[in-house]
Design a protein around this motif. Sequence first.
Motif, PDB file in Angstrom:
ATOM      1  N   PHE A 113       5.504  -4.194   3.298  1.00 24.49           N
ATOM      2  CA  PHE A 113       5.543  -5.655   3.293  1.00 24.49           C
ATOM      3  C   PHE A 113       4.390  -6.225   4.111  1.00 24.49           C
ATOM      4  O   PHE A 113       4.177  -5.814   5.254  1.00 24.49           O
ATOM      5  N   ASP A 114       3.653  -7.173   3.543  1.00 23.07           N
ATOM      6  CA  ASP A 114       2.666  -7.961   4.284  1.00 23.07           C
ATOM      7  C   ASP A 114       3.365  -9.220   4.784  1.00 23.07           C
ATOM      8  O   ASP A 114       4.372  -9.652   4.206  1.00 23.07           O
ATOM      9  N   SER A 115       2.829  -9.842   5.829  1.00 17.14           N
ATOM     10  CA  SER A 115       3.453 -11.066   6.354  1.00 17.14           C
ATOM     11  C   SER A 115       3.249 -12.274   5.433  1.00 17.14           C
ATOM     12  O   SER A 115       3.854 -13.320   5.653  1.00 17.14           O
ATOM     13  N   ASN A 116       2.439 -12.133   4.386  1.00 20.74           N
ATOM     14  CA  ASN A 116       2.273 -13.221   3.415  1.00 20.74           C
ATOM     15  C   ASN A 116       3.317 -13.159   2.297  1.00 20.74           C
ATOM     16  O   ASN A 116       3.244 -13.921   1.340  1.00 20.74           O
ATOM     17  N   GLY A 117       4.271 -12.219   2.403  1.00 22.04           N
ATOM     18  CA  GLY A 117       5.331 -12.117   1.408  1.00 22.04           C
ATOM     19  C   GLY A 117       5.082 -11.067   0.338  1.00 22.04           C
ATOM     20  O   GLY A 117       5.969 -10.814  -0.484  1.00 22.04           O
ATOM     21  N   ALA A 118       3.904 -10.462   0.320  1.00 26.80           N
ATOM     22  CA  ALA A 118       3.614  -9.424  -0.672  1.00 26.80           C
ATOM     23  C   ALA A 118       4.426  -8.170  -0.370  1.00 26.80           C
ATOM     24  O   ALA A 118       4.628  -7.809   0.788  1.00 26.80           O
ATOM     25  N   LYS A 119       4.897  -7.520  -1.434  1.00 31.01           N
ATOM     26  CA  LYS A 119       5.692  -6.302  -1.302  1.00 31.01           C
ATOM     27  C   LYS A 119       5.115  -5.247  -2.241  1.00 31.01           C
ATOM     28  O   LYS A 119       4.773  -5.555  -3.386  1.00 31.01           O
TER      29      LYS A 119
END
Length: 128
Positions: free
Chosen positions: A55-61
């Motif tokens: 998970f990135d903190s920008n919401g990408a999974k």
Amino acid sequence: MVTTITDGVKVSVETIYQPEYSNPANDHFMFAYKVKIENMGTYAVRLLGRHWYIFDSNGAKREVEGEGVVGQQPVIEPGQVHEYVSGCNLKTDMGSMKGEYQMSRLMDDQLFNVQIPEFYLIAPYRMN
């Protein structure tokens, strides 16, 4: 370091930000993680595969699945430890990973999953 135990298999993870391989201006942040897998059970196990959730903190999974770890499917005898280091790149300076290992008991080929605890990937300058 974070740790969890599943069916007698202890998994501990430690992370390291790698500024020399990162390029923040291009949204590229590189992290290394060191995994220690300890067989606290009474039977030998083989690590067959892995399944990661990233998970990135920008919401990408992202999800990553594959055989073994860093090209190996190690057998871990009772009381033994297997350690390895791998890496993950993110598009943000903060994120997390978690997942599971697929294992097999050697004595009867019984398959089971071992949880990998969620751990955080955070560039040190974000900790201030």
